[in-house]
Motif scaffolding. Structure first.
Motif, PDB file in Angstrom:
ATOM      1  N   VAL A  82      53.955 -26.519 105.254  1.00  0.00           N
ATOM      2  CA  VAL A  82      54.098 -27.896 105.730  1.00  0.00           C
ATOM      3  C   VAL A  82      54.436 -27.949 107.218  1.00  0.00           C
ATOM      4  CG1 VAL A  82      55.418 -30.024 105.470  1.00  0.00           C
ATOM      5  CG2 VAL A  82      54.756 -28.709 103.456  1.00  0.00           C
ATOM      6  N   ARG A  83      55.428 -27.195 107.653  1.00  0.00           N
ATOM      7  CA  ARG A  83      55.839 -27.266 109.055  1.00  0.00           C
ATOM      8  C   ARG A  83      54.729 -26.787 109.985  1.00  0.00           C
ATOM      9  NH1 ARG A  83      62.161 -25.155 109.214  1.00  0.00           N
ATOM     10  NH2 ARG A  83      63.026 -26.836 107.905  1.00  0.00           N
ATOM     11  N   THR A  84      54.078 -25.704 109.612  1.00  0.00           N
ATOM     12  CA  THR A  84      52.983 -25.191 110.444  1.00  0.00           C
ATOM     13  C   THR A  84      51.829 -26.170 110.482  1.00  0.00           C
ATOM     14  OG1 THR A  84      53.634 -22.956 109.775  1.00  0.00           O
ATOM     15  CG2 THR A  84      51.499 -23.198 110.834  1.00  0.00           C
ATOM     16  N   ALA A  85      51.503 -26.748 109.329  1.00  0.00           N
ATOM     17  CA  ALA A  85      50.417 -27.720 109.284  1.00  0.00           C
ATOM     18  C   ALA A  85      50.727 -28.932 110.157  1.00  0.00           C
ATOM     19  CB  ALA A  85      50.173 -28.145 107.836  1.00  0.00           C
ATOM     20  N   CYS A  86      51.973 -29.402 110.104  1.00  0.00           N
ATOM     21  CA  CYS A  86      52.364 -30.536 110.954  1.00  0.00           C
ATOM     22  C   CYS A  86      52.253 -30.175 112.436  1.00  0.00           C
ATOM     23  CB  CYS A  86      53.782 -30.972 110.611  1.00  0.00           C
ATOM     24  SG  CYS A  86      53.957 -31.737 108.989  1.00  0.00           S
ATOM     25  N   ALA A  87      52.644 -28.935 112.785  1.00  0.00           N
ATOM     26  CA  ALA A  87      52.540 -28.514 114.185  1.00  0.00           C
ATOM     27  C   ALA A  87      51.099 -28.497 114.658  1.00  0.00           C
ATOM     28  CB  ALA A  87      53.177 -27.129 114.349  1.00  0.00           C
ATOM     29  N   VAL A  88      50.194 -28.008 113.820  1.00  0.00           N
ATOM     30  CA  VAL A  88      48.769 -27.991 114.181  1.00  0.00           C
ATOM     31  C   VAL A  88      48.244 -29.414 114.330  1.00  0.00           C
ATOM     32  CG1 VAL A  88      46.465 -27.355 113.380  1.00  0.00           C
ATOM     33  CG2 VAL A  88      48.348 -25.734 113.148  1.00  0.00           C
ATOM     34  N   ALA A  89      48.637 -30.309 113.418  1.00  0.00           N
ATOM     35  CA  ALA A  89      48.188 -31.697 113.505  1.00  0.00           C
ATOM     36  C   ALA A  89      48.681 -32.360 114.789  1.00  0.00           C
ATOM     37  CB  ALA A  89      48.666 -32.472 112.281  1.00  0.00           C
ATOM     38  N   VAL A  90      49.951 -32.112 115.139  1.00  0.00           N
ATOM     39  CA  VAL A  90      50.498 -32.682 116.380  1.00  0.00           C
ATOM     40  C   VAL A  90      49.783 -32.101 117.600  1.00  0.00           C
ATOM     41  CG1 VAL A  90      52.561 -32.812 117.816  1.00  0.00           C
ATOM     42  CG2 VAL A  90      52.733 -33.224 115.355  1.00  0.00           C
TER      43      VAL A  90
ATOM     44  N   LEU B  77      41.771 -38.203 113.145  1.00  0.00           N
ATOM     45  CA  LEU B  77      42.336 -38.988 112.055  1.00  0.00           C
ATOM     46  C   LEU B  77      41.650 -38.673 110.734  1.00  0.00           C
ATOM     47  CD1 LEU B  77      44.299 -41.199 111.190  1.00  0.00           C
ATOM     48  CD2 LEU B  77      42.542 -42.897 111.771  1.00  0.00           C
ATOM     49  N   ALA B  78      40.308 -38.549 110.772  1.00  0.00           N
ATOM     50  CA  ALA B  78      39.579 -38.209 109.551  1.00  0.00           C
ATOM     51  C   ALA B  78      39.998 -36.834 109.027  1.00  0.00           C
ATOM     52  CB  ALA B  78      38.077 -38.244 109.814  1.00  0.00           C
ATOM     53  N   ALA B  79      40.190 -35.880 109.953  1.00  0.00           N
ATOM     54  CA  ALA B  79      40.621 -34.536 109.543  1.00  0.00           C
ATOM     55  C   ALA B  79      42.008 -34.578 108.915  1.00  0.00           C
ATOM     56  CB  ALA B  79      40.618 -33.607 110.753  1.00  0.00           C
ATOM     57  N   LEU B  80      42.905 -35.360 109.486  1.00  0.00           N
ATOM     58  CA  LEU B  80      44.259 -35.470 108.953  1.00  0.00           C
ATOM     59  C   LEU B  80      44.256 -36.067 107.550  1.00  0.00           C
ATOM     60  CD1 LEU B  80      47.248 -35.044 109.725  1.00  0.00           C
ATOM     61  CD2 LEU B  80      47.289 -37.420 110.493  1.00  0.00           C
ATOM     62  N   VAL B  81      43.485 -37.145 107.375  1.00  0.00           N
ATOM     63  CA  VAL B  81      43.428 -37.807 106.060  1.00  0.00           C
ATOM     64  C   VAL B  81      42.797 -36.879 105.022  1.00  0.00           C
ATOM     65  CG1 VAL B  81      42.406 -39.718 104.787  1.00  0.00           C
ATOM     66  CG2 VAL B  81      43.401 -40.121 107.050  1.00  0.00           C
ATOM     67  N   ALA B  82      41.677 -36.241 105.386  1.00  0.00           N
ATOM     68  CA  ALA B  82      41.002 -35.362 104.436  1.00  0.00           C
ATOM     69  C   ALA B  82      41.868 -34.147 104.084  1.00  0.00           C
ATOM     70  CB  ALA B  82      39.663 -34.902 105.013  1.00  0.00           C
ATOM     71  N   GLY B  83      42.470 -33.528 105.100  1.00  0.00           N
ATOM     72  CA  GLY B  83      43.310 -32.360 104.833  1.00  0.00           C
ATOM     73  C   GLY B  83      44.513 -32.701 103.983  1.00  0.00           C
ATOM     74  N   ALA B  84      45.195 -33.817 104.306  1.00  0.00           N
ATOM     75  CA  ALA B  84      46.365 -34.221 103.524  1.00  0.00           C
ATOM     76  C   ALA B  84      45.969 -34.591 102.096  1.00  0.00           C
ATOM     77  CB  ALA B  84      47.067 -35.388 104.205  1.00  0.00           C
ATOM     78  N   GLY B  85      44.829 -35.275 101.953  1.00  0.00           N
ATOM     79  CA  GLY B  85      44.375 -35.641 100.615  1.00  0.00           C
ATOM     80  C   GLY B  85      44.072 -34.427  99.758  1.00  0.00           C
ATOM     81  N   LEU B  86      43.349 -33.452 100.327  1.00  0.00           N
ATOM     82  CA  LEU B  86      43.055 -32.235  99.574  1.00  0.00           C
ATOM     83  C   LEU B  86      44.329 -31.447  99.278  1.00  0.00           C
ATOM     84  CD1 LEU B  86      39.804 -31.084 101.411  1.00  0.00           C
ATOM     85  CD2 LEU B  86      39.992 -32.077  99.121  1.00  0.00           C
TER      86      LEU B  86
ATOM     87  N   LEU C  72      47.379 -32.725  98.782  1.00  0.00           N
ATOM     88  CA  LEU C  72      48.061 -33.406  97.676  1.00  0.00           C
ATOM     89  C   LEU C  72      47.355 -33.155  96.353  1.00  0.00           C
ATOM     90  CD1 LEU C  72      48.963 -36.812  99.364  1.00  0.00           C
ATOM     91  CD2 LEU C  72      50.505 -34.914  98.838  1.00  0.00           C
ATOM     92  N   LEU C  73      46.029 -33.127  96.392  1.00  0.00           N
ATOM     93  CA  LEU C  73      45.275 -32.850  95.174  1.00  0.00           C
ATOM     94  C   LEU C  73      45.570 -31.442  94.664  1.00  0.00           C
ATOM     95  CD1 LEU C  73      43.155 -33.810  93.144  1.00  0.00           C
ATOM     96  CD2 LEU C  73      41.385 -32.934  94.682  1.00  0.00           C
ATOM     97  N   ALA C  74      45.649 -30.474  95.578  1.00  0.00           N
ATOM     98  CA  ALA C  74      45.976 -29.104  95.181  1.00  0.00           C
ATOM     99  C   ALA C  74      47.383 -29.011  94.607  1.00  0.00           C
ATOM    100  CB  ALA C  74      45.821 -28.167  96.375  1.00  0.00           C
ATOM    101  N   VAL C  75      48.322 -29.725  95.230  1.00  0.00           N
ATOM    102  CA  VAL C  75      49.699 -29.730  94.717  1.00  0.00           C
ATOM    103  C   VAL C  75      49.736 -30.324  93.310  1.00  0.00           C
ATOM    104  CG1 VAL C  75      51.986 -30.752  95.027  1.00  0.00           C
ATOM    105  CG2 VAL C  75      50.776 -29.792  96.989  1.00  0.00           C
ATOM    106  N   ARG C  76      48.984 -31.387  93.131  1.00  0.00           N
ATOM    107  CA  ARG C  76      48.953 -32.011  91.793  1.00  0.00           C
ATOM    108  C   ARG C  76      48.362 -31.062  90.763  1.00  0.00           C
ATOM    109  NH1 ARG C  76      45.758 -37.628  90.178  1.00  0.00           N
ATOM    110  NH2 ARG C  76      46.397 -37.648  87.989  1.00  0.00           N
TER     111      ARG C  76
END
Length: 387
Positions: free
Chosen positions: A108-116, A143-152, A154-158
């Motif tokens: 999570v932290r690394t992913a947030c750093a890359v997004a920022v 923005l599209a990359a952020l939404v798609a990456g976060a969505g996938l 969350l789907l993997a976590v589920r």
């Protein structure tokens, strides 16, 4: 080659084709509007970033870092040199793939750093090329990359959560099956062995019969264990149901105790899970009587069907005896020897397993001393319909 690998190769090939078209179209547009000498820089930056995007699976973090570094350097160059705004549309497409992959797979932290960092590159593009529509397109890609990456993600976590819940349920089911089978049959073997010791001491000529009983009980335990293994291997195992209650009672009475079955129900109309649960409740209750209520001489089993429920009640006549010493566990007080009730009034694995089964079906379980003497186990199981 496995199907997932083939799919990944095909997906990357398609993505590479999209990148190639994007770089070629961008070079054509820049050459037409800025001049032939202006397109090579932007094309080179886009090729580097897109190439990193194609190999992102080898190391999502460092490919994303490298891609962002190339794009940031390009932004700085265009800030001081008269060139088209960066990151260019083709480079922004590659960055979107890198950022989306990082957000989806990295911690999570690394992913947030890359997004920022991706957002910082986009903001740098706005500062380097004010008034240009290219930074706006870069922002949309980010923005599209952020939404798609976060969505996938969350789907993997589920999916992992569901898989873990299923594995936990399977482990509990295995624990219940092992307890039901092993506890019941091993208890029978122990009782037979205890009886054999008494018989051998007083009537040695009858020892052969006692040993034969132990052999029979051991064979039944082995067959039951094999049945559990079959349950684990087969996709649709045959469940133990109410039709085997007679065998269960005969086995209980073989140890010198009486058991009376009072059946006021229509078992033929029960769902399979209800029939199986009724059998297992009776089996667990009789096993508890055999193990923890040595002074009980008779057990009454009542099965009553109402409009939407089946009630199972198992009562014994064991007298109350003084409590001995106790030890505290995660399930409450467990007595060494006899409890202050009748010897099996404890929240062991059997009662926990029964309660879990019933709660899964929407039912209830109560267990406690009867007025005067004895112990009662009462279970209510929803049937899902009317009689």
């Amino acid at each position: 080659m496995r199907v997932p690998d083939r799919f990944r190769v095909a997906a990357d090939a398609g993505l590479g084709a999209v990148f190639a078209v994007a770089v070629a179209f961008q070079a054509y547009q820049v050459a037409g509007s800025w001049g032939a000498e202006h397109w090579p820089f932007g094309a080179a930056v886009a090729v580097w970033v897109c190439a990193l995007a194609l190999v992102r699976r080898r190391d999502p973090l460092w490919t994303a870092v490298a891609g962002l570094a190339v794009a940031a350097l390009a932004v700085l160059v265009t800030r001081f040199v008269h060139l088209p705004a960066e990151p260019s549309p083709a480079a922004s497409l590659g960055l979107a793939v890198l950022v989306g992959s990082a957000v989806r797979t990295l911690p999570v932290r690394t992913a947030c750093a890359v997004a920022v960092a991706g957002l910082a590159v986009v903001a740098g593009g706005f500062l380097a090329g004010p008034g240009s529509a290219v930074p706006v397109l870069s922002g949309l890609f980010w923005l599209a990359a952020l939404v798609a990456g976060a969505g996938l993600r969350l789907l993997a976590v589920r999916r992992r959560t569901v898989a873990e819940r299923i594995r936990r349920a399977e482990r509990l089911e295995l624990a219940r099956e092992l307890h039901d089978v092993v506890a019941h049959h091993v208890t029978s073997i122990v009782l037979q062995a205890q009886a054999a010791q008494l018989v051998t001491a007083k009537h040695p000529e009858k020892a052969a019969g006692s040993l034969a009983g132990i052999e029979t009980a051991g064979s039944e335990a082995l067959a039951a264990t094999r049945h559990v293994v079959g349950l684990l291997r087969d996709a649709a195992p045959a469940a133990e149901g109410h039709e085997r209650l007679g065998e269960l009672i005969e086995g209980f009475e073989s140890h010198g105790r009486r058991a009376h079955l009072r059946l006021d129900a229509e078992p033929a109309g029960w769902p399979p899970q209800v029939s199986s649960t009724v059998y297992r409740i009776v089996r667990e209750a009789l096993t508890n009587v055999s193990r923890h209520a040595p002074h009980a001489r008779a057990v009454t089993i009542g099965i009553t069907q109402h409009e939407r429920t089946v009630t199972v009640e198992v009562e014994d006549d064991a007298p109350r005896v003084p409590a001995r010493r106790y030890r505290r566990t995660g399930y409450g007080l467990i007595g060494h020897g006899l409890t202050g009730l009748n010897g099996y009034g404890r929240a062991g694995y059997g009662l926990i397993g029964m309660r879990e089964r019933l709660e899964a079906l929407g039912g209830t379980l109560t267990a406690g001393p009867r007025p005067g003497s004895g112990w009662s186990v009462r279970a209510t199981i929803p049937t899902g319909g009317r009689r």
